[in-house]
Scaffold this motif. Structure first.
Motif, PDB file in Angstrom:
ATOM      1  N   ALA A 102       0.821  -1.203   0.000  1.00  0.00           N
ATOM      2  CA  ALA A 102       0.000   0.000   0.000  1.00  0.00           C
ATOM      3  C   ALA A 102       0.858   1.257   0.000  1.00  0.00           C
ATOM      4  O   ALA A 102       0.368   2.343  -0.334  1.00  0.00           O
ATOM      5  N   PHE A 103       2.124   1.124   0.377  1.00  0.00           N
ATOM      6  CA  PHE A 103       3.047   2.259   0.383  1.00  0.00           C
ATOM      7  C   PHE A 103       4.007   2.124  -0.789  1.00  0.00           C
ATOM      8  O   PHE A 103       4.476   1.024  -1.089  1.00  0.00           O
ATOM      9  N   PRO A 104       4.341   3.229  -1.452  1.00  0.00           N
ATOM     10  CA  PRO A 104       5.427   3.173  -2.444  1.00  0.00           C
ATOM     11  C   PRO A 104       6.712   2.698  -1.789  1.00  0.00           C
ATOM     12  O   PRO A 104       6.957   2.963  -0.609  1.00  0.00           O
ATOM     13  N   SER A 105       7.517   1.983  -2.536  1.00  0.00           N
ATOM     14  CA  SER A 105       8.705   1.351  -1.958  1.00  0.00           C
ATOM     15  C   SER A 105       9.644   2.371  -1.327  1.00  0.00           C
ATOM     16  O   SER A 105      10.231   2.113  -0.274  1.00  0.00           O
ATOM     17  N   ILE A 106       9.785   3.536  -1.940  1.00  0.00           N
ATOM     18  CA  ILE A 106      10.701   4.532  -1.390  1.00  0.00           C
ATOM     19  C   ILE A 106      10.173   5.078  -0.066  1.00  0.00           C
ATOM     20  O   ILE A 106      10.944   5.342   0.867  1.00  0.00           O
ATOM     21  N   LEU A 107       8.832   5.235   0.062  1.00  0.00           N
ATOM     22  CA  LEU A 107       8.262   5.693   1.328  1.00  0.00           C
ATOM     23  C   LEU A 107       8.428   4.639   2.415  1.00  0.00           C
ATOM     24  O   LEU A 107       8.668   4.969   3.587  1.00  0.00           O
TER      25      LEU A 107
END
Length: 316
Positions: free
Chosen positions: A153-158
């Protein structure tokens, strides 16, 4: 007249024959091999101590090759015999008088370690969870799938930023490097879980898996002798692509101040340290940025080439 049968080709020879036909794979392999050789030979070619190797008298010196048109720099690079040293600081120096070329060279060693280590950890953990989830299904699949969905659910960088932000404020450079590896690997684990799960679900319906079950083979034997060996192809391709992503995410963390800390010469940290000097000394940002660009491009092209070779559905 007797017919002669040609011996079957070895898998390695067949692989190289198909790989030679892949233009992206050949270009990517050359770029990757170039950076790997530089990374491995960096301590030998240019012994470097990031805390000592600095010269404030040479701070923000332009690249030495610019002496070809810069008369003032040419005078500074001329020795007593009248010879101009065009290779003194070929990429220039930063605000502390450190050689940018040497730092970029040693940064390749650090990027190599972070990229391979983070990808290997993510591949092992993610593939294991994906195989367990896809093979056993039911409750196990639901629990692992729920955690995977939360992480996706979160972008990988976040997600990497969230993990890296947990570290204490006064962390040592060595600990910060390991924390960067952990943060990047955690962000990549869900990709391998989903990929391994989908591959295993399709393999469960194959005849050789059903035959092994009918013969009474233990689940452990089926997983390690049949499931995992037949799942390696997409995981290898994804691993080659993930090395580029891991390096890019590590550079992003370094740029944000959450990755490798100074004085270690990490490319993202080098760009972050040069933000206040990009007008007077743009070379301090350009060359680390070009290093990241070519590193990521090389692994992406190599991954495309491996996918063309290893994917049985592709045409050659």
């Amino acid at each position: 007249m007797t017919a002669t049968l040609n011996p079957p080709k070895k898998p390695t020879s067949a692989f190289w024959k198909r790989f030679k036909k892949s233009t992206p794979g050949k270009i990517g392999s050359v770029i990757v091999l170039f950076w790997i050789i530089l990374a491995l030979l960096a301590p030998v070619l240019k012994p470097y101590d990031p805390t000592v190797d600095r010269n404030f008298r040479d701070r923000q010196e332009p690249p030495s090759f610019s002496a070809l048109w810069n008369s003032e720099l040419k005078a500074d690079l001329t020795d007593e015999n009248g010879k101009v040293n065009y290779f003194k600081h070929i990429f220039g120096t930063d605000n502390l008088g450190r050689d940018v070329a040497v730092r970029v060279l040693h940064g390749s060693n650090l990027s190599l370690q972070i990229g391979f280590a983070a990808t290997l950890v993510a591949l092992l953990i993610g593939s294991f969870l994906g195989v367990i989830s896809g093979y056993f299904g039911k409750g196990t699949d639901q629990v692992i799938g729920w955690f995977t969905d939360v992480m996706l659910a979160f972008p990988s960088i976040l997600l990497a930023i969230a993990v890296a932000a947990i570290r204490p404020p006064n962390i040592s450079p060595v600990a910060a490097t390991y924390m960067t590896m952990i943060a990047v690997s955690v962000a990549q684990i869900p990709i391998y879980v989903r990929l391994a799960r989908s591959v295993v679900i399709s393999l469960k319906e194959r005849e050789f898996i059903q035959a092994a079950n009918a013969l009474g083979a233990h689940n452990r034997q089926i997983i390690f002798k049949h499931v995992i060996p037949n799942s390696l192809t997409p995981l290898i391709v994804q691993g080659s692509l993930s090395i580029a992503t891991a390096t890019l995410e590590a550079a992003a963390l370094g740029f944000l101040g959450l990755g490798v800390t100074p004085p270690y010469p990490e490319w993202g940290t080098m760009i972050a340290d040069s933000r206040d000097f990009y007008v007077d000394a743009p070379w301090t940002m350009i060359f680390p940025g070009l290093a990241i660009l070519t590193w990521v491009l090389g692994f992406n092209l190599l991954g495309d080439g491996l996918r063309d070779v290893l994917d049985p559905r592709s045409s050659h």
